[in-house]
Design an enzyme around this catalytic site. Structure first.
Site, short mmCIF file in Angstrom:
data_model
loop_
_atom_site.label_atom_id
_atom_site.label_comp_id
_atom_site.label_asym_id
_atom_site.label_seq_id
_atom_site.Cartn_x
_atom_site.Cartn_y
_atom_site.Cartn_z
N ARG A 171 42.10 42.36 38.05
CA ARG A 171 41.14 41.44 37.42
C ARG A 171 40.92 40.23 38.32
NH1 ARG A 171 43.54 44.10 33.12
NH2 ARG A 171 41.94 45.37 32.08
N ASP A 347 45.64 54.52 28.91
CA ASP A 347 45.45 53.71 27.71
C ASP A 347 43.97 53.37 27.55
OD1 ASP A 347 45.57 52.03 30.04
OD2 ASP A 347 45.58 50.30 28.70
N GLU A 348 43.60 52.99 26.34
CA GLU A 348 42.28 52.45 26.03
C GLU A 348 41.15 53.28 26.64
OE1 GLU A 348 43.45 47.75 25.36
OE2 GLU A 348 42.66 48.35 27.31
N THR A 481 45.38 39.43 34.15
CA THR A 481 44.80 38.27 34.82
C THR A 481 43.29 38.09 34.61
OG1 THR A 481 44.49 39.53 36.87
CG2 THR A 481 46.58 38.34 36.60
N GLU A 482 42.74 38.59 33.50
CA GLU A 482 41.32 38.36 33.24
C GLU A 482 40.98 36.87 33.32
OE1 GLU A 482 43.22 40.40 31.51
OE2 GLU A 482 42.13 42.12 30.70
#
EC number: 3.2.1.52
Length: 764
Positions: A171, A347-348, A481-482
């Site tokens: 990110r 995931d997701e 870390t967005e």
């Protein structure tokens, strides 16, 4: 007679001196605290004439001896003379085959000699880190100084094999120099795993020679929504500024990004290995692959790219070309990283395109797959089988359990709202790494309770029997870390929480008061290491404060060396703002902003205190005949707690005996409105503490008390209200935005310790 008195005085002085010599010394400021530490009398001083003893059988510790020499040279200005024969005034590195734990060690300090004993190099390295913490913090800088070690005996080994920290470099990107600094901090606190999240939608950060566009294109981006947020925040906090070293200009556009060449990563892996830290790479798949798909659209079903309903469109598990790509990438990763583990995320995953793909329908019918969750399991099984051919173990997030996973995979538990996931994994035979979002996601904003919450984390979850508990490898904390665009911001979020986790996974014994006392000494070392740590919280006030006649602001400092500065004009406190060094009387409505500064200029959080002059609220003219509060539950997505009242959705009202989300609230996203009265037992000013994940607003006596609204992690906010004895209306609106919730309400009166609101207070 005078001779007798002199003799008695001499004896008394001797006994006093002996008592003083044998008196226990202050607890050494070690984090994590050793499994066993016994203080002894006296100390050992390291000087230029001290010798380093490395006998023939201890030659296995040669690299560790070199690192010890570098450390000590910071203080005495030169390396110690080496010898193979023990003597007084020496430091002995000793091979001890009786030590069974790979990272176990013995450390003995007497006035004549220091002995560091281990069986494995990793154990010797951990011993050196303990010795490093026993030395003054100034040892971290090259400057002449006296090096004195307290006499003691330590016998130590870790409680868990997996003691990890994670860093998301996708990110926002972090340089190789910073990775070395991060590794140094992990080593200091005896972590042994570094989980590097190398790829995601926002950037591909590792060179893959067969697919050069992954970094030529996938490592760079124009500013995205996350960048826009941090750029806006940087106007008040420079730690949110994008670092210029990761910005380039191409074709008239400013691009953000960066990547590691394989040669650079080999150097980082080698550096970590010298600190006995294993780097585990994560190449996220089949979801979180937008950076790769944008570079190679053929990876997606029907070459569709972009975002689906919840997450990015994933790679297509129904095309053989996807596996050709994945296997080629993972071959280079397996060759590059010596770790036995490769993390594949899993995931997701946005599976909508899979349900629409003709190729996927055909594959599911051929393989007898009943749904797209099983299709994901099909993908994971194939990738795991391939990695097993490379002698690697697969790690994935706990979503892997949803469609079925092989017992050989390692499950990383993060969805704290799926409380039974660790038990499911254990019963399936999977090893487990604990990293639940509600405690160990260090990108979540900290508050005054965060450190204690981490310290009291239970690595072995409830419900596991003895055999199942052995499948828990340990724990790690994650740093996504967005919204972390800089090294300073990263350090603010993980330090000092990292130190609390270090003690949890190494010592696994709880003594928070002792830890807090030791941590105070570590701030000096972190300063010497140029770590931009989060300054400990100021206390003694509420964000929303009220008074009837007058009040006094008396801030409690967690560290004696802090300087508190404040403003009253709405501006942010700076290094030239007035100093708050004595109690401040408050006689009228005012807004005060204050912050703590370290002697080195590091600034702590800015606190805003709104003082309001308020009369005691008269009790309601009502009769409450029933215990508890009314809780009205509404399924739906809300960005603000005030939005609940605006919804036309179906509402379900029940009675709750405590302030808690009713069991009927089963939707992923919902709101709850609590209504009723508090039976206030005596007139006074009450402070209420509201902890929410996501958001909440508390009103009492039709007065705003705590505004903790918005979609955020678990944060405590407080407020005051002046109340007369009697029934006072309470209105608490709470929203959950998905991913697990926290709701807690406590109170105090006249500065007492916060406590739960008694059930007897709740009326309707």
């Amino acid at each position: 007679m005078k001779s007798l008195l002199s003799l008695l005085l001499l004896i008394a002085c001797s006994f006093a001196a002996l008592a003083q010599q044998k008196a226990p010394t202050a607890q050494p400021a070690l984090i994590p605290y050793p499994a066993s530490l016994v203080p002894q009398a006296g100390s050992f001083t390291i000087t230029g004439s001290t010798k380093l003893v490395l006998a023939k059988e201890a030659a296995v510790f040669q690299k560790e001896a070199e690192q010890l020499q570098e450390l000590l040279a910071n203080g005495i200005g030169k390396k110690l003379a080496t010898t193979k024969k023990p003597s007084n005034n020496s430091m002995l590195l000793q091979y001890d085959k009786t030590i069974t734990a790979p990272e176990g060690y013995l450390l003995t300090v007497t006035p004549a000699q220091v002995t560091l004993a281990a069986k494995e190099p990793a154990g010797m390295f951990r011993a050196i880190q303990t010795l490093r913490q026993l030395l003054p913090p100034t040892i971290e800088k090259k400057q002449p100084q006296q090096l004195v070690l307290p006499a003691l005996q330590i016998k130590d080994q870790p409680a868990f094999d997996w003691r990890g920290m994670h860093l998301d470099v996708s990110r926002h990107f972090f340089s190789t120099d910073y990775l070395r600094k991060y590794i140094d901090l992990l080593a200091l606190y005896k972590f042994n795993k570094l989980h590097l999240h190398l790829t995601d939608d926002q950037g591909w950060r590792i060179e893959i020679k067969k697919y050069p566009k992954l970094t030529e294109e996938g490592a760079w981006r124009t500013f995205n929504n996350h960048d826009s947020v941090v750029i806006a925040k940087s106007k008040e906090n420079p730690d949110f500024a994008l670092e210029e070293k990761h910005l380039v200009q191409r074709n008239g556009k400013i691009l953000y990004g960066g990547f590691y060449t394989q040669a650079e990563m080999k150097e980082i892996i080698s550096y970590a290995a010298s600190k006995h830290i294993e780097i585990i790479p994560e190449i996220d798949m089949p979801g979180h692959m937008m950076a790769a798909i944008n570079a190679y659209p053929i990876l997606a079903c029907d070459e569709k790219t972009g975002w689906g309903k919840d997450f990015s469109i994933p790679v297509c598990p129904c095309n053989e070309s996807t596996f050709t790509f994945a296997e080629a990438v993972l071959t280079e990763i397996a060759d590059l990283f010596p770790s036995q583990y490769i993390h594949i995320g899993a995931d997701e995953v946005e599976k909508t395109t899979w349900t629409q793909s003709a190729a996927c329908k055909e594959l599911m019918q051929k393989e007898g797959l009943k749904n797209v969750n099983e299709l994901q399991s099909y993908f994971v099984h194939r990738i795991e089988k391939f990695l097993q051919s490379k002698n690697k173990k697969v790690i994935g997030w706990d979503e892997m359990l949803d469609g079925g996973v092989a017992p050989s995979a390692v499950v990383m538990y993060w969805r704290s709202w799926e409380a039974d996931a660790p038990l499911k994994a254990a019963r399936n035979g999977n090893q487990i790494i604990m990293t639940p979002v509600n405690t160990l996601y260090f990108d979540a904003l900290p508050d005054k309770n965060s450190l204690e919450k981490v310290y009291n984390f239970q690595v072995i979850p409830d419900g596991l029997n003895t055999a199942e508990a052995k499948l828990v490898l340990g724990a790690q904390a994650n740093l996504w870390t967005e919204y972390i665009p800089s090294e300073n911001r990263a350090e603010y979020l993980y330090m000092p929480r990292m130190t609390a986790l270090a003690e949890v996974v190494w010592t696994n014994r709880k003594d928070y008061d002792s830890y807090q006392a030791r941590l105070k000494e570590h701030y000096k070392r972190l300063t010497a290491l140029d770590v931009h740590y989060r300054v400990p919280d100021l206390t003694g006030f509420s964000e929303e404060s009220v008074f009837v006649d007058q009040a006094t602001l008396q801030v409690q400092k967690p560290l004696d060396n802090l300087t508190i500065r404040y403003t009253t004009d709405g501006s942010l406190p700076g290094s030239t703002s007035p100093v708050l060094d004595k109690p401040l009387p408050i006689t009228q409505t005012a807004t005060i902003k204050l912050a703590a500064f370290t002697p080195e200029g590091l600034k702590g959080d800015t606190y805003t205190i709104n003082y309001k002059k308020q009369n005691y609220a008269a009790p309601a003219k009502a009769t409450a005949t029933q215990a508890g509060l009314q809780a009205t539950y509404v399924a739906g997505s809300f960005k603000s707690a005030d939005d609940i009242a605006k919804t036309a959705g179906t509402k379900n009202t029940v009675t709750v005996k405590t302030v808690q989300v009713p069991p009927q609230a089963k939707a992923d996203k919902f709101g709850v409105q609590f209504r009723g009265y508090l039976a206030i037992p005596e007139t006074g000013i009450y402070t209420f503490y509201l902890t929410c994940d996501d958001g909440g607003i508390l009103r009492i006596a039709d007065r705003m008390v705590v505004d903790n609204d918005g979609l955020h992690s678990a944060i405590e906010k407080s407020g005051q209200v002046a109340l007369q004895k009697g029934l006072q209306p309470i209105a608490l609106d709470f929203i959950e935005g998905g991913g697990g919730y926290t709701l807690k309400l406590t109170y105090s009166k006249d500065g007492s310790t916060p406590q739960e609101i008694p059930e007897s207070w709740l009326k309707q």
